[in-house]
Design a protein around this motif. Structure first.
Motif, mmCIF file in Angstrom:
data_model
loop_
_atom_site.group_PDB
_atom_site.id
_atom_site.type_symbol
_atom_site.label_atom_id
_atom_site.label_comp_id
_atom_site.label_asym_id
_atom_site.label_seq_id
_atom_site.Cartn_x
_atom_site.Cartn_y
_atom_site.Cartn_z
ATOM 1 N N ASN A 1 0.855 -1.201 -0.195
ATOM 2 C CA ASN A 1 0.105 -0.047 -0.048
ATOM 3 C C ASN A 1 0.949 1.359 0.202
ATOM 4 N N ALA A 2 2.111 1.255 -0.191
ATOM 5 C CA ALA A 2 3.043 2.475 -0.210
ATOM 6 C C ALA A 2 2.766 3.283 -1.114
ATOM 7 N N GLY A 3 2.367 2.812 -3.038
ATOM 8 C CA GLY A 3 1.874 3.995 -3.295
ATOM 9 C C GLY A 3 2.875 4.464 -4.067
ATOM 10 N N VAL A 4 3.248 5.794 -3.853
ATOM 11 C CA VAL A 4 4.096 6.466 -4.687
ATOM 12 C C VAL A 4 5.163 7.457 -2.877
ATOM 13 N N THR A 5 6.376 7.231 -3.082
ATOM 14 C CA THR A 5 7.008 7.256 -1.550
ATOM 15 C C THR A 5 8.185 7.997 -2.317
ATOM 16 N N GLN A 6 8.398 9.351 -1.893
ATOM 17 C CA GLN A 6 10.214 10.831 -1.738
ATOM 18 C C GLN A 6 10.842 10.025 -0.745
ATOM 19 N N THR A 7 11.752 10.783 -1.366
ATOM 20 C CA THR A 7 12.657 10.732 0.033
ATOM 21 C C THR A 7 14.016 11.217 -0.909
ATOM 22 N N PRO A 8 14.776 12.651 0.398
ATOM 23 C CA PRO A 8 13.903 12.463 1.689
ATOM 24 C C PRO A 8 12.996 13.378 2.003
ATOM 25 N N LYS A 9 13.001 13.312 2.835
ATOM 26 C CA LYS A 9 11.304 14.644 3.104
ATOM 27 C C LYS A 9 11.766 15.988 3.622
ATOM 28 N N PHE A 10 12.777 16.190 4.165
ATOM 29 C CA PHE A 10 13.375 17.427 4.355
ATOM 30 C C PHE A 10 14.787 17.618 4.436
ATOM 31 N N GLN A 11 15.050 18.608 3.708
ATOM 32 C CA GLN A 11 16.960 18.996 3.114
ATOM 33 C C GLN A 11 17.012 20.050 3.213
ATOM 34 N N VAL A 12 17.608 20.445 3.799
ATOM 35 C CA VAL A 12 18.451 22.116 3.605
ATOM 36 C C VAL A 12 19.638 21.908 3.426
ATOM 37 N N LEU A 13 20.217 23.050 2.277
ATOM 38 C CA LEU A 13 21.170 22.843 1.438
ATOM 39 C C LEU A 13 21.185 24.205 0.881
ATOM 40 N N LYS A 14 22.993 24.504 0.850
ATOM 41 C CA LYS A 14 23.763 25.711 1.093
ATOM 42 C C LYS A 14 23.476 26.034 -0.688
ATOM 43 N N THR A 15 23.634 27.276 -0.897
ATOM 44 C CA THR A 15 23.601 27.312 -2.441
ATOM 45 C C THR A 15 24.525 27.601 -2.676
ATOM 46 N N GLY A 16 24.799 26.819 -4.358
ATOM 47 C CA GLY A 16 25.506 25.857 -4.939
ATOM 48 C C GLY A 16 25.511 24.640 -5.135
ATOM 49 N N GLN A 17 25.000 24.164 -3.575
ATOM 50 C CA GLN A 17 24.732 22.362 -3.301
ATOM 51 C C GLN A 17 24.091 21.881 -4.027
ATOM 52 N N SER A 18 24.493 20.234 -4.325
ATOM 53 C CA SER A 18 23.921 19.890 -5.032
ATOM 54 C C SER A 18 23.139 18.678 -4.852
ATOM 55 N N MET A 19 21.872 18.571 -5.152
ATOM 56 C CA MET A 19 21.281 16.985 -4.444
ATOM 57 C C MET A 19 19.889 16.816 -5.335
ATOM 58 N N THR A 20 19.630 15.019 -5.101
ATOM 59 C CA THR A 20 18.531 14.605 -5.769
ATOM 60 C C THR A 20 17.701 13.715 -4.794
ATOM 61 N N LEU A 21 16.369 14.162 -5.407
ATOM 62 C CA LEU A 21 14.726 14.038 -5.716
ATOM 63 C C LEU A 21 15.320 12.148 -5.533
ATOM 64 N N GLN A 22 13.973 11.486 -4.911
ATOM 65 C CA GLN A 22 13.874 9.978 -5.330
ATOM 66 C C GLN A 22 12.765 10.092 -4.950
ATOM 67 N N CYS A 23 12.464 9.041 -5.771
ATOM 68 C CA CYS A 23 10.747 9.305 -5.787
ATOM 69 C C CYS A 23 10.344 7.256 -6.666
ATOM 70 N N ALA A 24 9.837 6.378 -5.954
ATOM 71 C CA ALA A 24 9.205 5.596 -6.580
ATOM 72 C C ALA A 24 7.866 5.549 -6.046
ATOM 73 N N GLN A 25 7.275 4.242 -7.225
ATOM 74 C CA GLN A 25 6.182 4.304 -7.152
ATOM 75 C C GLN A 25 6.326 2.310 -7.669
ATOM 76 N N ASP A 26 4.950 1.863 -6.592
ATOM 77 C CA ASP A 26 4.349 0.423 -7.238
ATOM 78 C C ASP A 26 3.198 0.287 -7.511
ATOM 79 N N MET A 27 2.422 0.815 -8.105
ATOM 80 C CA MET A 27 1.044 0.717 -8.929
ATOM 81 C C MET A 27 1.538 0.407 -10.332
ATOM 82 N N ASN A 28 2.714 0.219 -10.454
ATOM 83 C CA ASN A 28 3.029 -0.333 -12.105
ATOM 84 C C ASN A 28 2.572 0.970 -13.324
#
Lengths: 114, 110
Positions: A1-28
């Motif tokens: 019953n997970a549906g759509v899962t995102q990580t992370p839920k919270f993130q603080v970055l400094k200007t110029g930093q990089s990051m990736t938001l992940q998303c996965a769905q289990d509904m095909n």
């Protein structure tokens, strides 16, 4: 019953930093989307993937890149974060892609760029 | 491109009263009009939608009306309850795009 899962839920970055938001769905689902939500502006589409192997720009793609890793996963990358990218990001999926069907959203990722 | 305006931005009603949220759109090609409800800390969830060949649709306490000539559609919630308190988004789209309104914060006072 997970549906759509995102990580992370919270993130603080400094200007110029990089990051990736992940998303996965289990509904095909075939289609996946990244939106940002800002006060008074509703939900704005950043990028979408109509099917595995394809990605397209939405309304506000500048400063972002995406990868549809497989049918389940769709990631959003900020290469050089800016304060204007402070927002709540939502991943969504849908069975088809004609913009006329239900979108299933994750719970959101709150990003702050200092 | 499509532009969707949503009013009011905030709405307070007494429990048991009705609430109405209105949206206008600009692109006459739009033929799909969903409404999403977002509870605090959650993602939006579809509550009702209507397509352009239908003027009104009802689901228990929730109804949506569509006036294609005037390019506006509305969400009606009757007998409001505290659990109806949330942010509501309208959207308008066709086969190529979906554009959201800015949202309405609904507060139901008990």
């Amino acid at each position: 019953n997970a549906g759509v899962t995102q990580t992370p839920k919270f993130q603080v970055l400094k200007t110029g930093q990089s990051m990736t938001l992940q998303c996965a769905q289990d509904m095909n689902h075939n289609s996946m989307y990244w939106y940002r939500q800002d006060p008074g502006m509703g939900l704005r589409l950043i990028y979408y993937s109509a099917s595995e192997g394809t990605t397209d720009k939405g309304e506000v793609p500048n400063g972002y890149n995406v990868s549809r890793l497989n049918k389940r996963e769709f990631s959003l990358r900020l290469e050089s974060a800016a304060p204007s990218q402070t927002s709540v990001y939502f991943c969504a999926s849908s069975a088809g892609h004609r913009w006329t069907g239900e979108l299933f959203f994750g719970e959101g990722s709150r990003l702050t760029v200092l | 491109g499509e532009n969707v305006e949503q009013h009011p931005s905030t709405l307070s009603v007494q429990e048991g009263d009705s609430a109405v949220i209105k949206c206008t759109y600009s692109d006459s090609a739009s033929n799909y009009f969903p409404w999403y409800k977002q509870e605090l800390g959650k993602g939006p969830q579809l509550i009702i939608d209507i397509r352009s060949n239908v003027g009104e649709k009802k689901d228990q306490r929730i109804a949506v009306t569509l006036n294609k000539t005037a390019k506006h559609f509305s969400l009606h919630i009757t007998e409001t309850q505290p659990e109806d308190s949330a942010v509501y988004f309208c959207a308008a789209g066709d086969g190529n795009k979906l554009v959201f309104g800015a949202g309405t914060i609904l507060r139901v006072k008990s």
